[in-house]
Enzyme design. Structure first.
Site, PDB file in Angstrom:
ATOM      1  N   TRP A 290       0.823  -1.204   0.000  1.00 36.60           N
ATOM      2  CA  TRP A 290       0.000   0.000   0.000  1.00 36.60           C
ATOM      3  C   TRP A 290       0.864   1.264   0.000  1.00 36.60           C
ATOM      4  O   TRP A 290       0.399   2.332   0.379  1.00 36.60           O
ATOM      5  CB  TRP A 290      -0.920   0.005   1.223  1.00 36.60           C
ATOM      6  CG  TRP A 290      -2.068  -0.951   1.114  1.00 36.60           C
ATOM      7  CD1 TRP A 290      -3.329  -0.670   0.683  1.00 36.60           C
ATOM      8  CD2 TRP A 290      -2.074  -2.349   1.450  1.00 36.60           C
ATOM      9  NE1 TRP A 290      -4.118  -1.794   0.707  1.00 36.60           N
ATOM     10  CE2 TRP A 290      -3.373  -2.844   1.174  1.00 36.60           C
ATOM     11  CE3 TRP A 290      -1.111  -3.230   1.927  1.00 36.60           C
ATOM     12  CZ2 TRP A 290      -3.728  -4.175   1.387  1.00 36.60           C
ATOM     13  CZ3 TRP A 290      -1.475  -4.552   2.131  1.00 36.60           C
ATOM     14  CH2 TRP A 290      -2.763  -5.010   1.864  1.00 36.60           C
ATOM     15  N   CYS A 325      -6.939  -4.867  -1.650  1.00 37.42           N
ATOM     16  CA  CYS A 325      -8.122  -5.622  -1.221  1.00 37.42           C
ATOM     17  C   CYS A 325      -8.876  -6.283  -2.361  1.00 37.42           C
ATOM     18  O   CYS A 325      -9.327  -7.422  -2.236  1.00 37.42           O
ATOM     19  CB  CYS A 325      -9.041  -4.735  -0.382  1.00 37.42           C
ATOM     20  SG  CYS A 325      -9.926  -3.455  -1.300  1.00 37.42           S
ATOM     21  N   HIS A 384     -13.830  -0.956   0.822  1.00 37.75           N
ATOM     22  CA  HIS A 384     -13.071  -2.174   1.112  1.00 37.75           C
ATOM     23  C   HIS A 384     -13.819  -3.358   0.524  1.00 37.75           C
ATOM     24  O   HIS A 384     -15.038  -3.470   0.643  1.00 37.75           O
ATOM     25  CB  HIS A 384     -12.881  -2.363   2.618  1.00 37.75           C
ATOM     26  CG  HIS A 384     -12.125  -3.606   2.968  1.00 37.75           C
ATOM     27  ND1 HIS A 384     -10.950  -3.961   2.344  1.00 37.75           N
ATOM     28  CD2 HIS A 384     -12.392  -4.617   3.852  1.00 37.75           C
ATOM     29  CE1 HIS A 384     -10.511  -5.111   2.834  1.00 37.75           C
ATOM     30  NE2 HIS A 384     -11.376  -5.527   3.740  1.00 37.75           N
ATOM     31  N   ASP A 407     -12.579 -12.614   4.642  1.00 39.91           N
ATOM     32  CA  ASP A 407     -11.753 -11.504   4.147  1.00 39.91           C
ATOM     33  C   ASP A 407     -10.292 -11.908   4.218  1.00 39.91           C
ATOM     34  O   ASP A 407      -9.763 -12.196   5.295  1.00 39.91           O
ATOM     35  CB  ASP A 407     -12.010 -10.264   5.001  1.00 39.91           C
ATOM     36  CG  ASP A 407     -11.389  -9.007   4.420  1.00 39.91           C
ATOM     37  OD1 ASP A 407     -10.617  -9.118   3.447  1.00 39.91           O
ATOM     38  OD2 ASP A 407     -11.661  -7.910   4.937  1.00 39.91           O
ATOM     39  N   TYR A 571      -6.348   4.557  -0.578  1.00 35.63           N
ATOM     40  CA  TYR A 571      -7.785   4.282  -0.504  1.00 35.63           C
ATOM     41  C   TYR A 571      -8.178   3.707   0.850  1.00 35.63           C
ATOM     42  O   TYR A 571      -9.348   3.663   1.211  1.00 35.63           O
ATOM     43  CB  TYR A 571      -8.218   3.343  -1.638  1.00 35.63           C
ATOM     44  CG  TYR A 571      -7.947   1.879  -1.389  1.00 35.63           C
ATOM     45  CD1 TYR A 571      -8.939   1.026  -0.924  1.00 35.63           C
ATOM     46  CD2 TYR A 571      -6.685   1.325  -1.627  1.00 35.63           C
ATOM     47  CE1 TYR A 571      -8.691  -0.312  -0.699  1.00 35.63           C
ATOM     48  CE2 TYR A 571      -6.431  -0.010  -1.412  1.00 35.63           C
ATOM     49  CZ  TYR A 571      -7.434  -0.825  -0.944  1.00 35.63           C
ATOM     50  OH  TYR A 571      -7.182  -2.155  -0.712  1.00 35.63           O
TER      51      TYR A 571
END
Length: 742
Positions: A290, A325, A384, A407, A571
């Site tokens: 990220w 993600c 997300h 997840d 994000y």
């Protein structure tokens, strides 16, 4: 026919000396590994003059494994680009056995065996002797003779709806007075057994035909991203039927070291899957990044599907760089659908990341009204993506089966690994976060409150404002049968502000809070002044305005000092740096509104912009007369140009087809090292091309030739990535005709 002999008797193992006394056999955690099974297992001496070849002997086993054969058609596995037999559990399939002579049930005794992994044991479900029966019964293994001619018979084999999912080895065993004669190991008879959403007795049974077609058989999906005010979408090629993907997905359970005996349980599989998809702590499939630096891999926004990622991981055994993600969710969805678990990708807009596990988002400001980054650890993601998997939950009370949140994005540690779920969506909606797994974290993502507190110099914290509606504003998934949006917000939460929604939050706080809130907080009374702001929609590289509106609802006159902070953010809501800092004063007349505009110039943000063109604005105001703090935050995503795809000429299976990708550089600078990726399931294998330079205002043009393999409606997907510009996509739906009969 006599009962097949016990597995322990016919498979004698050499137990490694390192085993402790607590375990008789090593852990059976590999579908790929196997032990040699004896072809002859004698229980008595064979007298002279007796030839074992005089007994019934198997010449050949036919598996009816072609795409158009009855097995793959009936089991909905004809789309798998795989040469072996693939069936779904709890449903009969056919095989044919050719013997050396006609089968005589009066004197001949045989049975079929299925084995998986090493150290097969009948009580573990890794050794399955299948008895001949008069009639097949649902729920249990059995084989029925349905046809007999000359020296051949056909068997209809019923598998148990709870059996292990994986690749089984098939043997045919014949009982003689002197022991067992067994067929040799033959990889051509290997059988893949998958979950069966068509079987009412399977724990993943889905009773709606259209839902099965969408959530199991559809190899293309849509990922929604952007923000609540600017919803964007991009297609994703799951490719669960592509060559090599089924073996790659089964390999993931080996890498996760899930015992074979647990591979019939979708709860266990989805939980270990959520861990092994990310590489955070177990060298799993995808390494996350990220930080906007992707020099040693592929930028997350460049991927167009899961196939290349899974095949690379299967062949190299090392994590594939890089993912965020939606990449984790896309790969996980491929895994779920490939092994037969209904799955879908879900996008939650304004998704909370509750770092301190108190089921609320804490934002701290100082006495001047500016955010304190040292105290503020929670964050709000623009969006997300996670997955939902459909299954029963026998480990939970009745009513909590159905869609489960899983997840694989590595956010928080769960039981020693970075994973999340499965958590019942129904339990989350009602605040019953006491039920496993990880329900408090998911609840906070969709329904927590944002608590704005002022951190005083004496150490006390004063609650200035509680925003009860910002988190989980919209939860979307793909519409069944189309690329449109399906709003599933009400599946996760009651309507904001209702008594049911507040009760769910109170229930979650009662069950799920891990630590007490700070004791020295207090909430101030409401204010006479309201504040809100809007960010003008803008295209990447243009100027735009932020409009701040104050409303004085009282008969008093107020003055306020306001502060606008514009930040370049990932994000995930994490700030990279501040690009705009603007302070202004306003005078608020009684019962009147006041509007202030702040101009944002492109030169202020362009040089620092991150890949998703996401800007975050935080506006605070301090009423000078009361010292009350007003605070609001919003995210804006700039419009990014698109790729254009054209397919001139004919579109016929097996005939050459031309695909043209075009892109015009909209920036006032040249683009360098531009990577374009083109993907099209059933049309072409993923291909990439590097363009060293695209001058400003010039157009890229790339033509690629391919030979379509599948007829019907297909999709082409393209992405463009370079350091200056990312998340550039294009797609095209097209109808491919069948090859005409000559």
């Amino acid at each position: 026919m006599s009962e097949p002999m016990h597995a322990d008797k016919e498979k004698k193992k050499t137990i490694p000396p390192s085993l402790s006394g607590r375990r008789a056999l090593p852990a059976n955690i590999s579908n790929a590994e196997e032990d040699e099974v004896p072809v002859m297992e004698m229980t008595a001496l064979v007298p002279r003059g007796v030839n074992l070849k005089d007994f019934l002997e198997v010449n050949e086993v036919h598996m009816f494994k072609g795409d158009r054969d009855v097995n793959k058609q009936e089991h909905h596995t004809d789309k798998y680009y795989h040469p072996k037999l693939i069936v779904r559990r709890g449903q009969p399939f056919l095989i044919q056995i050719d013997f050396n002579r006609p089968y005589n049930p009066e004197k001949d005794q045989f049975w079929v065996e299925y084995l998986i992994g090493r150290y097969p044991q009948q009580n573990k479900g890794t050794y399955i002797p299948i008895p001949l029966v008069e009639e097949l019964q649902s729920g249990t293994w059995g084989a029925k003779i349905t046809w007999k001619e000359d020296s051949s018979i056909r068997l209809s084999i019923m598998s148990a709806p709870t059996c292990i999912v994986g690749k089984f080895r098939l043997y045919v065993a014949v009982l003689t007075p002197y022991g067992i004669l067994r067929t040799k190991r033959n990889p051509e008879t290997d059988t893949y057994i998958l979950f069966n959403p068509w079987c009412p007795e399977d724990s993943v049974f889905l009773d709606d035909k259209k839902e099965r077609e969408e959530y199991v058989l559809n190899d293309l999906g849509v990922v929604f991203h952007g923000d609540i005010n600017n919803i964007k979408s991009r297609s994703w090629n799951y490719g669960q039927f592509e060559e090599g993907i089924l073996d790659a997905c089964l390999h993931l359970m080996d890498r996760a070291k899930l015992d074979l005996s647990g591979r019939g349980n979708p709860v266990k599989i989805s939980r270990v899957g959520s861990a092994v998809i990310n590489a955070k702590d177990d060298e799993g499939v995808v390494a996350g990044s990220w930080d906007n630096v992707y020099a040693y891999g592929v930028a997350p926004s460049a991927w167009t599907g899961s196939v290349d990622i899974l095949l690379e991981y299967h062949s190299s055994g090392t994590p594939v760089r890089y993912g965020q993600c939606w990449v984790f969710a896309g790969v996980f969805n491929t895994f779920l659908r490939c092994i037969g678990i209904p799955g879908r990708i879900v996008t939650n807009y304004s998704s909370a990341h509750d770092n301190d596990a108190n089921i609320q988002l804490d934002v701290f400001v100082d006495e001047e009204g500016k955010v304190d980054p040292k105290l503020t650890k929670d964050s709000i993601w623009n969006y997300h993506c996670w997955n939902e998997a459909w299954m029963t939950r026998p480990d939970l009370p009745v009513g909590f089966g159905g869609w489960q949140v899983v997840d694989s994005t590595p956010q928080e540690n769960s039981d020693g690994m970075y994973r999340c779920g499965p958590a019942s969506v129904q339990a989350i909606k009602h605040g019953h976060v006491c039920f496993q797994f990880d329900a408090p974290f998911v609840f906070a993502e969709v329904n927590s409150d944002i608590v704005y507190s002022k951190a005083m110099k004496d150490g006390t914290r004063v609650i200035e404002h509680i925003d009860k509606t910002h988190i989980g504003k919209l939860i979307l998934t793909k519409e069944i049968g189309s690329d449109g949006t399906k709003d599933i917000t009400e599946q996760y939460k009651f309507q904001e502000g209702t008594e049911e929604e507040r009760l769910a939050l109170e229930t979650a706080l009662m069950y799920g809070i891990k630590k007490q809130a700070t004791q020295d907080t207090m909430e101030q009374a409401g204010t006479d002044v309201d504040m809100d702001f809007q960010v003008e929609n803008a295209t990447l590289g243009s100027d735009f305005k932020v409009t701040v509106t104050f409303r004085n609802n009282s008969h008093n006159r107020y003055t306020a000092t306001a502060y606008l902070s514009g930040n370049i953010v990932f994000y995930t809501g994490v700030t990279k740096n501040e690009f705009k800092s603007h302070t202004f004063d306003v005078t608020l007349e009684p019962l009147a509104s006041k509007i202030s505009e702040v101009l944002i110039k492109s030169g202020e943000y362009m040089s620092q912009l991150l890949e998703q063109a996401s800007l975050h604005f935080f506006v605070t105001a301090r009423l000078n007369e009361t010292k009350k703090i007003l605070a609001k935050q919003k995210t804006s995503v700039l419009q990014i140009p698109k790729l254009h795809i054209k397919v001139p000429g004919q579109k016929v299976v097996g005939k050459e087809m031309s695909v043209i990708v075009e892109f015009t550089n909209p920036l006032n600078q040249k683009l360098v090292n531009v990577l374009v990726r083109l993907d099209g399931p059933g049309l072409l294998r993923t291909t990439t091309k590097m363009f060293r330079e695209i001058p400003k205002n010039s157009t890229l043009n790339w033509e690629e030739k391919c030979f379509p393999r599948q007829a019907g409606v297909r999709k082409l997907i393209a992405s463009l990535n370079c350091d200056a510009l990312r998340h550039v996509y294009g797609e095209l739906d097209l109808e491919v005709e069948r090859k005409p009969f000559v």
